[in-house]
Write a protein that holds these residues in place. Sequence first.
Motif, PDB file in Angstrom:
ATOM      1  N   ALA A 299     -11.598   7.944 -15.713  1.00  0.00           N
ATOM      2  CA  ALA A 299     -12.115   7.368 -14.875  1.00  0.00           C
ATOM      3  C   ALA A 299     -12.221   7.346 -13.316  1.00  0.00           C
ATOM      4  O   ALA A 299     -13.567   6.982 -12.706  1.00  0.00           O
ATOM      5  N   GLY A 300     -11.270   7.982 -13.175  1.00  0.00           N
ATOM      6  CA  GLY A 300     -11.940   8.166 -11.445  1.00  0.00           C
ATOM      7  C   GLY A 300     -11.498   7.396 -10.701  1.00  0.00           C
ATOM      8  O   GLY A 300     -12.058   6.812  -9.510  1.00  0.00           O
ATOM      9  N   VAL A 301     -10.276   5.904 -11.124  1.00  0.00           N
ATOM     10  CA  VAL A 301     -10.447   4.601 -10.794  1.00  0.00           C
ATOM     11  C   VAL A 301      -8.607   4.631  -9.685  1.00  0.00           C
ATOM     12  O   VAL A 301      -7.917   5.112 -10.461  1.00  0.00           O
ATOM     13  N   ALA A 302      -8.584   3.849  -8.762  1.00  0.00           N
ATOM     14  CA  ALA A 302      -7.450   3.629  -8.136  1.00  0.00           C
ATOM     15  C   ALA A 302      -6.155   2.479  -9.057  1.00  0.00           C
ATOM     16  O   ALA A 302      -7.371   1.767  -9.152  1.00  0.00           O
ATOM     17  N   THR A 303      -5.577   3.005  -8.692  1.00  0.00           N
ATOM     18  CA  THR A 303      -4.585   1.745  -9.633  1.00  0.00           C
ATOM     19  C   THR A 303      -3.616   1.442  -8.223  1.00  0.00           C
ATOM     20  O   THR A 303      -2.953   2.024  -7.879  1.00  0.00           O
ATOM     21  N   ALA A 304      -3.122  -0.033  -8.388  1.00  0.00           N
ATOM     22  CA  ALA A 304      -1.510  -0.197  -7.818  1.00  0.00           C
ATOM     23  C   ALA A 304      -0.885  -1.250  -8.589  1.00  0.00           C
ATOM     24  O   ALA A 304      -1.475  -1.938  -8.785  1.00  0.00           O
ATOM     25  N   VAL A 305       0.255  -1.371  -8.223  1.00  0.00           N
ATOM     26  CA  VAL A 305       1.080  -2.175  -9.248  1.00  0.00           C
ATOM     27  C   VAL A 305       2.046  -3.200  -8.193  1.00  0.00           C
ATOM     28  O   VAL A 305       2.535  -2.535  -7.174  1.00  0.00           O
ATOM     29  N   PHE A 306       1.729  -4.640  -8.303  1.00  0.00           N
ATOM     30  CA  PHE A 306       2.174  -5.476  -7.707  1.00  0.00           C
ATOM     31  C   PHE A 306       3.358  -5.667  -7.699  1.00  0.00           C
ATOM     32  O   PHE A 306       4.934  -6.213  -8.307  1.00  0.00           O
ATOM     33  N   CYS A 307       4.571  -4.518  -7.134  1.00  0.00           N
ATOM     34  CA  CYS A 307       6.022  -3.982  -7.436  1.00  0.00           C
ATOM     35  C   CYS A 307       6.390  -5.353  -5.565  1.00  0.00           C
ATOM     36  O   CYS A 307       6.078  -4.159  -4.880  1.00  0.00           O
ATOM     37  N   THR A 308       6.500  -6.616  -6.464  1.00  0.00           N
ATOM     38  CA  THR A 308       6.436  -7.359  -4.324  1.00  0.00           C
ATOM     39  C   THR A 308       6.822  -6.687  -2.966  1.00  0.00           C
ATOM     40  O   THR A 308       5.962  -6.270  -1.894  1.00  0.00           O
ATOM     41  N   MET A 309       8.161  -6.477  -3.237  1.00  0.00           N
ATOM     42  CA  MET A 309       8.615  -6.013  -1.118  1.00  0.00           C
ATOM     43  C   MET A 309       7.429  -4.223  -1.420  1.00  0.00           C
ATOM     44  O   MET A 309       8.599  -4.015  -0.673  1.00  0.00           O
ATOM     45  N   ARG A 310       7.901  -3.636  -2.549  1.00  0.00           N
ATOM     46  CA  ARG A 310       6.786  -2.707  -1.881  1.00  0.00           C
ATOM     47  C   ARG A 310       5.430  -2.453  -0.615  1.00  0.00           C
ATOM     48  O   ARG A 310       5.233  -1.875  -0.177  1.00  0.00           O
ATOM     49  N   TYR A 311       5.341  -4.379  -0.537  1.00  0.00           N
ATOM     50  CA  TYR A 311       3.649  -4.028   0.031  1.00  0.00           C
ATOM     51  C   TYR A 311       4.189  -4.697   0.852  1.00  0.00           C
ATOM     52  O   TYR A 311       3.384  -5.776   2.000  1.00  0.00           O
ATOM     53  N   ALA A 312       5.670  -6.152   1.157  1.00  0.00           N
ATOM     54  CA  ALA A 312       5.808  -6.554   2.257  1.00  0.00           C
ATOM     55  C   ALA A 312       6.876  -5.900   3.354  1.00  0.00           C
ATOM     56  O   ALA A 312       7.385  -4.745   2.907  1.00  0.00           O
ATOM     57  N   PRO A 313       5.591  -5.725   4.631  1.00  0.00           N
ATOM     58  CA  PRO A 313       5.553  -4.477   5.557  1.00  0.00           C
ATOM     59  C   PRO A 313       6.647  -4.593   6.087  1.00  0.00           C
ATOM     60  O   PRO A 313       6.989  -2.937   6.548  1.00  0.00           O
ATOM     61  N   ASP A 314       7.889  -5.777   6.211  1.00  0.00           N
ATOM     62  CA  ASP A 314       9.062  -4.938   7.237  1.00  0.00           C
ATOM     63  C   ASP A 314       9.742  -4.571   5.740  1.00  0.00           C
ATOM     64  O   ASP A 314      10.284  -2.692   6.535  1.00  0.00           O
ATOM     65  N   VAL A 315      10.046  -4.457   4.958  1.00  0.00           N
ATOM     66  CA  VAL A 315      10.934  -3.885   3.987  1.00  0.00           C
ATOM     67  C   VAL A 315       9.697  -2.419   3.784  1.00  0.00           C
ATOM     68  O   VAL A 315      10.619  -1.909   3.157  1.00  0.00           O
ATOM     69  N   ALA A 316       8.606  -2.569   3.869  1.00  0.00           N
ATOM     70  CA  ALA A 316       8.325  -1.086   3.053  1.00  0.00           C
ATOM     71  C   ALA A 316       8.831  -0.389   4.159  1.00  0.00           C
ATOM     72  O   ALA A 316       8.465   1.246   4.050  1.00  0.00           O
TER      73      ALA A 316
END
Length: 301
Positions: A117-134
């Motif tokens: 379908a050509g759609v974007a995806t993101a899997v919510f592994c919490t720390m990957r989106y926490a700004p300081d940890v990322a």
Amino acid sequence: MTLTTDTPRFGLVGTGPWARRTYAPVLQAHAGVRFAGVWGRRPEAAAELAAGHGTTAYADVDALFADCDAVAFAVPPDVQAPLAERAAAAGCHLLLDKPLATDPAAARAVVEAADAAGVATAVFCTMRYAPDVAAWLAEQSATEGWFTGRADWYGALFSAEDADAVRAATPWRADRGALWDVGPHALSMLLPVLGDVVGVTAGRGPGDTVHLLLRHASGASSTAALSLTAPRAAAGAAVEFRGAAGVTVMPEAGPHQDAPAAAVDVLLHSARTGAPHACDARFGLRLTEILAEAERSLPEH
């Protein structure tokens, strides 16, 4: 399918604790999206959640998909996967919960549907989106010479006084345990720094505790300790890497209230640019494959 609208319509699949406490408030408050509606397996719960956030409850999940540009999922993994396939086929960009699925074939089907379908995806592994940890993780990923690493995720979810209520509210966690619930978090931190896993062995600890020994494509090794039955006083998460550059430790893991909104932003950016995020459905598939291999290696008792 590139996202062109300035304020995309964002739907929510699920009415459980994560949907109520996290995604619904985030989608309602997010200035960059319009919270278009909610679908759940319990229509009365969907109606209540929608009424509390000024949006629409859908009786038909495919009708929700037809009315949305993107969808967030807050349902058990093996419910999520087939619904995510349908959402992708309807042209929706996907904000997925971890694990993507507990069956590699089901996870692979989501990836294939999103690619088709050509759609974007993101899997919510919490720390990957926490700004300081990322930011910390990006710095370690750019550093060479790592020798070993460890990721410890000790939760007390099933040791608390309300453990029976927690099991009733999220029965899949009681059934699949820490390996599948917090295992994706641990792997999502180790793989970007040490490389893909080429061998995994698992052992049992007390309660649902699982210990992983991992070999990485870089030649490094790592360990992961995963539990939802640790004593409350022993709960916490820690990540450490050791190598030629010395020893580095993940910044203290706080509540990270900004992480869900950051995940929405990441998905929207990927949908608008066509550039896949590092923690997308394909990465989620790889996590499922590794965890399934670890599960197969576990002794029965």
